[in-house]
Design an enzyme around this catalytic site. Structure first.
Site, PDB file in Angstrom:
ATOM      1  N   GLY A 181     -13.240   5.594   7.364  1.00  0.00           N
ATOM      2  CA  GLY A 181     -12.004   6.304   7.721  1.00  0.00           C
ATOM      3  C   GLY A 181     -11.995   7.514   6.896  1.00  0.00           C
ATOM      4  O   GLY A 181     -11.784   7.813   5.589  1.00  0.00           O
ATOM      5  N   GLY A 183      -9.198   9.376   6.239  1.00  0.00           N
ATOM      6  CA  GLY A 183      -7.876   9.901   6.147  1.00  0.00           C
ATOM      7  C   GLY A 183      -7.438  10.409   4.789  1.00  0.00           C
ATOM      8  O   GLY A 183      -8.566  10.222   3.739  1.00  0.00           O
ATOM      9  N   VAL A 184      -6.208  10.287   4.553  1.00  0.00           N
ATOM     10  CA  VAL A 184      -5.863  10.792   3.230  1.00  0.00           C
ATOM     11  C   VAL A 184      -6.333   9.880   2.066  1.00  0.00           C
ATOM     12  O   VAL A 184      -7.112  10.389   1.120  1.00  0.00           O
ATOM     13  CB  VAL A 184      -4.371  10.594   3.159  1.00  0.00           C
ATOM     14  N   MET A 319       3.760   6.393   6.544  1.00  0.00           N
ATOM     15  CA  MET A 319       3.875   5.776   5.362  1.00  0.00           C
ATOM     16  C   MET A 319       3.438   6.583   4.049  1.00  0.00           C
ATOM     17  O   MET A 319       2.424   6.770   3.492  1.00  0.00           O
ATOM     18  CB  MET A 319       2.419   4.813   5.299  1.00  0.00           C
ATOM     19  N   LEU A 320       4.614   7.205   3.790  1.00  0.00           N
ATOM     20  CA  LEU A 320       4.765   7.865   2.627  1.00  0.00           C
ATOM     21  C   LEU A 320       5.878   7.560   1.392  1.00  0.00           C
ATOM     22  O   LEU A 320       6.943   7.052   1.960  1.00  0.00           O
ATOM     23  CB  LEU A 320       4.897   9.534   2.900  1.00  0.00           C
ATOM     24  N   HIS A 322       7.732   9.454  -0.241  1.00  0.00           N
ATOM     25  CA  HIS A 322       8.785  10.245  -0.313  1.00  0.00           C
ATOM     26  C   HIS A 322       9.689   9.895   0.925  1.00  0.00           C
ATOM     27  O   HIS A 322      10.971  10.091   1.068  1.00  0.00           O
ATOM     28  CB  HIS A 322       8.748  11.839  -0.350  1.00  0.00           C
ATOM     29  N   HIS A 445       4.350  37.026  -9.286  1.00  0.00           N
ATOM     30  CA  HIS A 445       2.935  37.486  -9.291  1.00  0.00           C
ATOM     31  C   HIS A 445       2.236  37.201 -10.963  1.00  0.00           C
ATOM     32  O   HIS A 445       3.215  37.605 -11.809  1.00  0.00           O
ATOM     33  CB  HIS A 445       2.760  38.920  -9.178  1.00  0.00           C
TER      34      HIS A 445
HETATM   35  C1  LIG Z   1      -4.223   4.566  -2.835  1.00  0.00           C
HETATM   36  C2  LIG Z   1      -2.793   4.829  -2.044  1.00  0.00           C
HETATM   37  C3  LIG Z   1      -2.410   6.190  -2.261  1.00  0.00           C
HETATM   38  C4  LIG Z   1      -1.433   6.833  -1.944  1.00  0.00           C
HETATM   39  N1  LIG Z   1      -0.972   7.956  -2.322  1.00  0.00           N
HETATM   40  C5  LIG Z   1       0.227   8.456  -1.859  1.00  0.00           C
HETATM   41  C6  LIG Z   1       0.935   9.626  -2.159  1.00  0.00           C
HETATM   42  O1  LIG Z   1       0.202  10.470  -3.149  1.00  0.00           O
HETATM   43  N2  LIG Z   1       2.006  10.104  -1.722  1.00  0.00           N
HETATM   44  C7  LIG Z   1       2.881   9.371  -0.990  1.00  0.00           C
HETATM   45  O2  LIG Z   1       3.768   9.625  -0.591  1.00  0.00           O
HETATM   46  N3  LIG Z   1       2.213   8.173  -0.653  1.00  0.00           N
HETATM   47  C8  LIG Z   1       1.001   7.570  -0.953  1.00  0.00           C
HETATM   48  N4  LIG Z   1       0.649   6.344  -0.796  1.00  0.00           N
HETATM   49  C9  LIG Z   1       1.605   5.353   0.252  1.00  0.00           C
HETATM   50  C10 LIG Z   1       2.841   4.806  -0.645  1.00  0.00           C
HETATM   51  O3  LIG Z   1       2.252   4.163  -1.763  1.00  0.00           O
HETATM   52  C11 LIG Z   1       3.590   4.077   0.298  1.00  0.00           C
HETATM   53  O4  LIG Z   1       4.047   5.073   1.524  1.00  0.00           O
HETATM   54  C12 LIG Z   1       4.819   3.547  -0.545  1.00  0.00           C
HETATM   55  O5  LIG Z   1       4.757   2.903  -1.685  1.00  0.00           O
HETATM   56  C13 LIG Z   1       5.771   2.799   0.497  1.00  0.00           C
HETATM   57  O6  LIG Z   1       6.942   2.431  -0.294  1.00  0.00           O
HETATM   58  P1  LIG Z   1       7.702   1.265   0.151  1.00  0.00           P
HETATM   59  O7  LIG Z   1       8.864   1.008  -0.882  1.00  0.00           O
HETATM   60  O8  LIG Z   1       8.149   1.032   1.550  1.00  0.00           O
HETATM   61  O9  LIG Z   1       6.910  -0.127  -0.251  1.00  0.00           O
HETATM   62  P2  LIG Z   1       5.969  -0.483  -1.156  1.00  0.00           P
HETATM   63  O10 LIG Z   1       5.476   0.401  -2.272  1.00  0.00           O
HETATM   64  O11 LIG Z   1       4.665  -1.152  -0.614  1.00  0.00           O
HETATM   65  O12 LIG Z   1       6.563  -1.576  -2.167  1.00  0.00           O
HETATM   66  C14 LIG Z   1       6.909  -2.878  -1.456  1.00  0.00           C
HETATM   67  C15 LIG Z   1       7.179  -3.913  -2.473  1.00  0.00           C
HETATM   68  O13 LIG Z   1       7.738  -4.893  -2.145  1.00  0.00           O
HETATM   69  C16 LIG Z   1       7.305  -6.102  -2.767  1.00  0.00           C
HETATM   70  N5  LIG Z   1       7.481  -7.231  -1.624  1.00  0.00           N
HETATM   71  C17 LIG Z   1       6.865  -7.485  -0.561  1.00  0.00           C
HETATM   72  N6  LIG Z   1       7.520  -8.570   0.036  1.00  0.00           N
HETATM   73  C18 LIG Z   1       8.262  -9.165  -0.753  1.00  0.00           C
HETATM   74  C19 LIG Z   1       8.917 -10.363  -0.966  1.00  0.00           C
HETATM   75  N7  LIG Z   1       8.964 -11.217   0.234  1.00  0.00           N
HETATM   76  N8  LIG Z   1       9.595 -10.725  -1.821  1.00  0.00           N
HETATM   77  C20 LIG Z   1       9.922  -9.805  -2.960  1.00  0.00           C
HETATM   78  N9  LIG Z   1       9.002  -8.709  -3.133  1.00  0.00           N
HETATM   79  C21 LIG Z   1       8.139  -8.583  -2.036  1.00  0.00           C
HETATM   80  C22 LIG Z   1       5.852  -5.707  -2.874  1.00  0.00           C
HETATM   81  O14 LIG Z   1       5.238  -6.672  -3.775  1.00  0.00           O
HETATM   82  C23 LIG Z   1       5.909  -4.233  -3.247  1.00  0.00           C
HETATM   83  O15 LIG Z   1       6.120  -4.322  -4.777  1.00  0.00           O
HETATM   84  C24 LIG Z   1      -0.652   5.795  -1.027  1.00  0.00           C
HETATM   85  C25 LIG Z   1      -1.067   4.457  -0.916  1.00  0.00           C
HETATM   86  C26 LIG Z   1      -2.040   3.903  -1.368  1.00  0.00           C
HETATM   87  C27 LIG Z   1      -2.602   2.594  -1.018  1.00  0.00           C
END
Ligand SMILES: Cc1cc2nc3c(=O)[nH]c(=O)nc-3n(C[C@H](O)[C@H](O)[C@H](O)COP(=O)(O)OP(=O)(O)OC[C@H]3O[C@@H](n4cnc5c(N)ncnc54)[C@H](O)[C@@H]3O)c2cc1C
Length: 467
Positions: A181, A183-184, A319-320, A322, A445
């Site tokens: 893959g 991707g990022v 899936m970001l 921000h 600059h």
């Molecule tokens: C290696 C990697 C690098 C990345 N780098 C970047 C980056 O540089 N910039 C960027 O914008 N994005 C990046 N991302 C993507 C980013 O991490 C996600 O888009 C972001 O975390 C999504 O946020 P969220 O709040 O939707 O969910 P998540 O951060 O996935 O949080 C969800 C939370 O819900 C909890 N949870 C799930 N089900 C339950 C339940 N039933 N009860 C209680 N808790 C639960 C989980 O344990 C988790 O802590 C990266 C991802 C990865 C894997």
């Protein structure tokens, strides 16, 4: 039974930001997180740890290859992966502790345990020890994020055939890391280990890496990463991954349909992420999923159940972190009766390779497909005094503007600090600036940002100064 106005399930950047904004707006707020640390994927196994390792490995790379050119003579540097991982864990702790502090400061009740619906207004929290309690909430925000996805024929043993989560915790530097893959995530983690001395081969199904971004960025990044030593097998479809002791054999078909085999000691499977709704018991509340397993929401991020909303990776869209944060604020403000707005076209995408890659707005490919008449301006980083001073000469800025109105439609950057520079494009486009508006704004600059001014000059009037 405890009662709340707003309960957020999941404490990632979507969830914790939603909780803070809800509390700021006067709602009695709770957040439920199944892990003992807050911050979700982003803080624990995503954005922050990957950037910590990218920064450490970049220091190593500079010490090894670039210090001498700056007149800094050191003994041959050694990479201590154990210390790097330890430092990464310290960075995670500082950040996750910071979220706990913010929860406390905003008087948000934190429940540790798995949250699951009992009904549309009741949520059960099941702790690790099996004990549980039920709370009542007027509104619930589902922010349960995503998990790495794989391919049906791959067995992730999490030792040699790994996802990003394990790649952030390796105890040794791979000899040959095969990344499935382009991707990022694959390119960022591939870069970490490439810099630390691993051979890195990226196998990508499409004919280019970072396929969603503007073609110019993909082309430039491929060139730069190849120069750094990363190998690419494009238009190559993996059909089998087999582990044999310390070796992983990846079998694939190239674009001519011929079988190719590549062997490494680790294989990182980074083929995307899937929404995570396990354990939520959505059926008890009647919340529907879409055909891709994402929580279905309308334009207000409301599910089919009126008092339940969803945000972040668990719903449609990029899936970001921000994007998730914007959605967290959006829902909290909607619940408070405000009329918030998110411009999804202006959520920037970033790749933290070096040089960094960042893009916002429309790509040239999208505009072609939409039949929009546009003009393009670009400027190479190597023509900047700032780039020559630091030695970061790779990359370019590309600005796309409307052919007639000159309105900026897209900004795409490969270069040092592109991740920070792209904010100028976001602001310009939020305020519907023309390329001329950017070109006529003073840029300090010497800075990398001068390339944006020059590319804007090129787009609006074909007259950059320093070319
Ligand atoms: C290696 C990697 C690098 C990345 N780098 C970047 C980056 O540089 N910039 C960027 O914008 N994005 C990046 N991302 C993507 C980013 O991490 C996600 O888009 C972001 O975390 C999504 O946020 P969220 O709040 O939707 O969910 P998540 O951060 O996935 O949080 C969800 C939370 O819900 C909890 N949870 C799930 N089900 C339950 C339940 N039933 N009860 C209680 N808790 C639960 C989980 O344990 C988790 O802590 C990266 C991802 C990865 C894997």
């Amino acid at each position: 039974m405890s009662q709340f106005d707003v309960t957020v399930i999941g404490s990632g950047p979507g969830g914790y930001v939603a909780a803070i904004r809800a509390a700021q707006l006067g709602f009695k707020t709770a957040i439920i997180e199944k892990y003992s640390t807050l911050g979700g994927t982003c803080l624990n196994v995503g954005c922050i740890p990957s950037k910590a390792l990218l920064d450490s490995s970049e220091h190593f790379e500079n010490a090894k290859h670039n210090f001498a050119g700056h007149g800094i003579i050191i003994n041959e540097p050694q990479a201590d992966i154990v210390r790097m991982i330890e430092r990464k864990n310290e960075v995670i702790k500082q950040n996750t502790d910071g979220i706990s502090y913010l929860m406390n400061k905003n008087k948000i009740t934190v429940f540790e345990g798995v949250g699951s619906f009992e009904s549309a207004t009741q949520i059960k929290i099941t702790k690790n020890d099996g004990s549980s309690e039920i709370i009542e909430s007027k509104y619930t925000i589902i922010a349960t994020g995503s998990k790495p996805s794989s391919l049906p024929f791959i067995t992730l043993d999490k030792e040699r055939v790994i996802t990003s989560t394990e790649a952030l915790n390796l105890k040794e530097i791979p000899k040959h890391l095969v990344v499935i893959g382009g991707g990022v995530i694959g390119l960022e983690l591939g870069s970490v280990y490439l810099r630390l001395g691993a051979q890195v081969t990226v196998v990508e199904f499409m004919d280019k890496i970072i396929p969603g971004m503007d073609g110019a960025l993909s082309k430039e990044l491929t060139k730069v990463l190849k120069k750094q030593g990363m190998k690419f097998m494009l238009s190559t479809a993996v059909s089998a991954v087999e582990r044999n002791g310390d070796t992983v054999k990846i079998t694939a078909k190239d674009k001519k349909g011929e079988e190719v085999v590549v062997e490494g000691d680790y294989c990182l499977v980074s083929v995307g992420r899937k929404p995570y709704t396990d354990g939520l018991a959505l059926e008890k509340a009647g919340v529907e999923l879409d055909e891709r397993g994402r929580v279905k929401v309308n334009d207000h991020l409301q599910t089919n159940v009126a008092n339940i909303y969803a945000i972040g990776d668990v719903i449609k869209g990029a899936m970001l972190a921000h994007k998730a944060e914007e959605e967290g604020v959006f829902v909290a403000e909607t619940l408070a009766g405000q009329k918030p707005h998110i411009n999804y076209n202006l959520i920037p995408g970033v790749v933290y390779t070096w040089p960094e890659v960042a893009g916002v707005g429309k790509t040239e490919e999208q505009l072609k497909e939409e039949g929009v008449a546009y003009k393009v301006g670009s400027f190479p980083m190597r023509a900047l005094g700032r780039s020559r001073a630091s030695g970061d000469v790779d990359g370019l800025v590309k600005i796309i503007a409307d052919e007639k109105t000159d309105e900026v439609l897209g900004m795409h950057i490969v270069g040092a600090r592109a991740a920070d520079l792209i904010a100028e494009g976001v602001i310009a486009m939020e305020f519907r600036a023309s390329a001329e508006d950017i070109a006529r704004s003073s840029h300090a600059h010497p800075t990398y940002a001068e390339a944006i001014k020059e590319a804007a000059l090129d787009a609006t009037a074909k007259r950059p100064i320093h070319m």
